[in-house]
Design an enzyme around this catalytic site. Structure first.
Site, PDB file in Angstrom:
ATOM      1  N   SER A 131      -8.924  -4.256 -57.648  1.00 40.09           N
ATOM      2  CA  SER A 131      -8.071  -4.850 -56.613  1.00 40.09           C
ATOM      3  C   SER A 131      -7.419  -6.143 -57.082  1.00 40.09           C
ATOM      4  O   SER A 131      -7.982  -6.891 -57.885  1.00 40.09           O
ATOM      5  CB  SER A 131      -8.903  -5.141 -55.363  1.00 40.09           C
ATOM      6  OG  SER A 131      -9.425  -3.951 -54.846  1.00 40.09           O
ATOM      7  N   GLU A 246     -17.330   7.958 -55.773  1.00 44.90           N
ATOM      8  CA  GLU A 246     -17.777   6.984 -54.782  1.00 44.90           C
ATOM      9  C   GLU A 246     -17.975   7.633 -53.421  1.00 44.90           C
ATOM     10  O   GLU A 246     -18.844   7.252 -52.658  1.00 44.90           O
ATOM     11  CB  GLU A 246     -16.751   5.859 -54.684  1.00 44.90           C
ATOM     12  CG  GLU A 246     -17.176   4.756 -53.743  1.00 44.90           C
ATOM     13  CD  GLU A 246     -16.137   3.671 -53.640  1.00 44.90           C
ATOM     14  OE1 GLU A 246     -14.987   3.920 -54.025  1.00 44.90           O
ATOM     15  OE2 GLU A 246     -16.482   2.589 -53.166  1.00 44.90           O
TER      16      GLU A 246
END
Lengths: 384, 341
Positions: A131, A246
């Site tokens: 990010s 994930e």
């Protein structure tokens, strides 16, 4: 449709339960949430015990040093460790669930030999440099750039929401290697040593009061080109491999934990007389049904993954959307049980109430997840 | 553990979907609505119910027999007793399809009556139950029997089957027709409704939850299809996030309910069934409302099928286990679980 476990699965569960009963009482006490070096040592100590007992990298393929366990065995592992109160994967999360599986799937023989064993043994910690301040959920808009210079990339930019950055040895870093390509096409995946000159980490305090994650500033950091996993400019595809892991079994332990919290809430409400309030009692009953269903949905998704050869399906987005809201509802109900006591920051459940606020934001906001469900599952057209 | 549909279960579901698509498609559904509108108004106006009234109502006796022949009602009877010998999970799949098709009639009660009430298993008899509160019974005038004993808790007869049935005519003697919110669920009020058998409550709730799930999946499909076709501001409305997110939430609700129903069908655990009913009721009602919203003004008209799904979902939410009952049962179960170490 079968919810019974096979003899082998039950045997696996029994052996694991016996081992947990033996090893957990020997563990040192959990360090405080802000003691990052302590947390690192604690989590890696636990990883080492798992490794020595043969439970490390359970869901990793055997040729990557894992145990090649089925998704159902992984589910049992996560269920039993949570039920027994074993330490969470913690500081080792990115290594075991993101970077490790990515390197196992996409790395060269040398890269696998260099990075995978230390993750499984609990020697090295990874963090995630995906990010960026201006990118967020639009991950592919990242701007941190890497310019080739001889055998190195020279990396400049900044990252944010980097959990465990303070104690990490390696960072799985997404960088832009072709600024002129379409935004998904010019990205590469690098393994960056965190002690390289030019890396600055600044902890970021959250609304829960803790320093859960950090900002990271990269000023002409030299990363060997040999640390690139996958082809240059092919990092987006490599990343999608990572992210799909994930959403498979990431929340198994948490659903078990939420069901335990719910039982504790019922006991608390009973002892304080709040249980006699039909509105609150019914709300707790509804949550009991909700988390029961979320557990079944977990088993459904795991069985689906098992049938399709371990590739997590789109059921993960459906699960995450529902779970993230249910978790917030759970802790709002906890506050109702506590009454004004929920204003005392060190009461049980209050910190969890605060941290539950991140669940509809982290790993793709609920809005992004809804776009994923609408476009990829329901086939609705992409917006402008 | 392999918590996915088996090949046989997939085939069963596909077969039932095909049967219902051919036999009770949209035209049949709308014709039934028109017929009920024409007949129902008269019955309400006279303020009484003719217990002998057959045909021309909501339940299509021909279709009922076809469903019987296909094993819809005898699904769980042992093969030795002329049944199909399947279990609750298969029944849940079949009822999910019936819910998707918006099939009217006392499907659950007749299924539960198979083996108890003569003719129920084969679809020769229509059997309803006093599964609604407030003294209301659905489909009484069109039924041959009511599951449960008049005025008292059901007795256990001859060992296994905890139910007896009363002739519909007896129950209907004092019945007063009331206008029903759902055009395909005629309702009457009786002063002393036969008490539904306790042994049937859990299975009734589960199969009703399966109907709700089918409806929730269907309204999600209807909304998505409309959102892809209907254009506004130069693009399909489904390209707008506000619409997309409504559709995504519909899918999430339906999928969570579907898996909860399947799991409850596998375990047959009363608390798990209560949870499944709760989630399926919510999924059916909220999805129908969101489907209406996606359809905009068209969704508010009689011509769109959305209102039929919504109204039926409201009826089913009152059948066998209401939200309040399910939540109380779950709360009691939670307390039991919490007491354990």
């Amino acid at each position: 449709m079968d919810l019974t476990y096979t003899d082998e699965e039950q045997e696996f569960r029994a052996r694991l339960r016996e081992w947990l009963g033996k090893v957990l009482p020997e563990l040192p006490p959990k360090p405080s949430p802000d003691d990052w070096p302590g947390r690192r040592a604690h989590d890696l100590g636990w990883q080492r015990r798992l490794y020595d007992a043969g439970y490390a990298g359970l869901h990793w393929p055997a040729d990557a040093g894992g145990r090649g366990a089925t998704p159902t065995q992984h589910l049992i592992f996560l269920e039993e460790t949570e039920r027994a109160g074993a330490p969470y994967v913690g500081a080792n999360f990115v290594g075991l669930l993101h970077a490790g599986p990515t390197i196992a799937a996409e790395g060269t023989a040398e890269q696998r030999a260099r990075w995978l064993p230390p993750v499984l043994r609990g020697d090295e910690v990874w963090c995630q440099g995906f990010s960026e301040p201006d990118a967020g959920s639009d991950l592919a808009s990242l701007r941190t750039r890497a310019v080739r210079d001889g055998d190195d990339y020279v990396v400049t930019g900044s990252k944010i929401w980097t959990s465990h950055a303070e104690v990490a040895d390696w960072c799985e870093l997404l960088v832009r290697t072709d600024p002129h390509a379409a935004k998904h096409r010019g990205i590469s995946w690098l393994a960056m040593p965190m002690d390289a000159p030019g890396v600055t980490v600044r902890p970021l305090r959250t609304l829960a009061g803790s320093a859960e994650f950090a900002e990271m500033f990269l000023d002409e950091v030299r990363v060997p080109a040999a640390n690139r996993v996958g082809e240059e400019n092919d990092g987006w595809r490599v990343t999608m491999v990572t992210l799909s892991f994930e959403r498979g079994t990431a929340f198994v332990g948490e659903v078990v934990a939420c069901r335990r919290v719910l039982a504790a809430l019922a006991r608390e409400a009973r002892s304080t007389g709040r249980w006699d309030d039909p509105v609150l009692r019914r709300r707790l009953g509804r949550l009991y049904g909700e988390f029961g269903a979320l557990w079944r949905l977990t088993q459904w998704n795991v069985s689906d993954a098992q049938r399709t050869g371990g590739v997590p399906g789109t059921g993960g987005s459906v699960f995450k959307l529902r779970y993230s809201h249910a978790r917030q509802e759970l802790y709002d109900t906890a506050a109702e049980v506590l009454g004004a006591g929920a204003l005392e920051a060190d009461r049980e459940w209050v910190a969890d109430r605060l941290s539950s606020l991140s669940y509809t934001i982290a790993a793709g906001t609920s809005q992004i997840q809804q776009n994923i469900v609408a476009e990829r599952i329901l086939g609705l057209p992409k917006g402008r | 553990m392999d918590f996915q549909l088996t090949e046989d279960q997939r085939d069963l579901r596909a077969g039932v979907r095909e049967l219902l698509a051919g036999r009770y498609g949209r035209e049949a559904l709308r014709a039934a609505v028109d017929r009920a509108e024409a007949g129902g108004a008269g019955a309400a106006a006279t303020g009484g119910v003719d217990p002998g009234a057959r045909g021309g109502g909501v339940v299509d006796r021909g279709l009922w027999r076809e469903l019987g022949a296909a094993g819809f009602f005898a699904l769980r009877l042992p093969e030795a007793a002329g049944g199909v010998g399947l279990g609750l999970p298969e029944a849940a799949l079949v009822f999910e399809e019936a819910g998707r098709a918006l099939l009217p009639g006392p499907l659950v009660a007749t299924h539960l009556a198979a083996g108890t009430v003569p003719g129920a298993a084969a679809g020769e008899a229509v059997v309803t139950a006093a599964d609604l509160g407030g003294g209301l019974i659905a489909y009484l005038a069109e039924s041959d029997a009511v599951l449960g004993a008049a005025g008292e808790p059901a007795e256990v007869v001859a060992g296994a089957e905890p139910a007896v049935a009363v002739a519909a005519g007896d129950a209907a003697a004092e019945a007063v027709a009331v206008a029903s919110v759902d055009p395909l669920t005629p309702l009457v009020r009786v002063p002393h409704p036969p008490v539904a058998a306790a042994g049937h409550r859990a299975e009734g709730a589960l199969l009703t939850a399966a109907l709700q799930t089918g409806s929730a999946l269907r309204t999600c499909e209807l909304a998505v299809r409309y959102a892809k076709e209907r254009e506004q501001f130069g693009q399909p409305v489904g390209a707008f996030q506000a619409v997309k997110h409504l559709c995504a939430q519909m899918l999430v609700r339906a999928e969570v309910a579907r898996v909860a129903v399947y799991a409850a069908a596998v375990t047959a655990d009363p608390a798990e069934i209560a949870g499944a009913k709760l989630l399926a009721d919510e999924a059916a009602v909220r999805n129908a409302r969101d489907c209406l919203q996606v359809h905009g003004g068209m969704g508010f008209t009689w011509e769109a099928d959305v209102h039929l799904h919504l109204k039926r979902a409201w009826v089913r939410a009152e059948q066998w286990a209401t939200a309040a009952e399910a939540e109380e049962l779950l709360a009691a179960e939670l307390l039991d679980a919490a007491a354990m170490p």
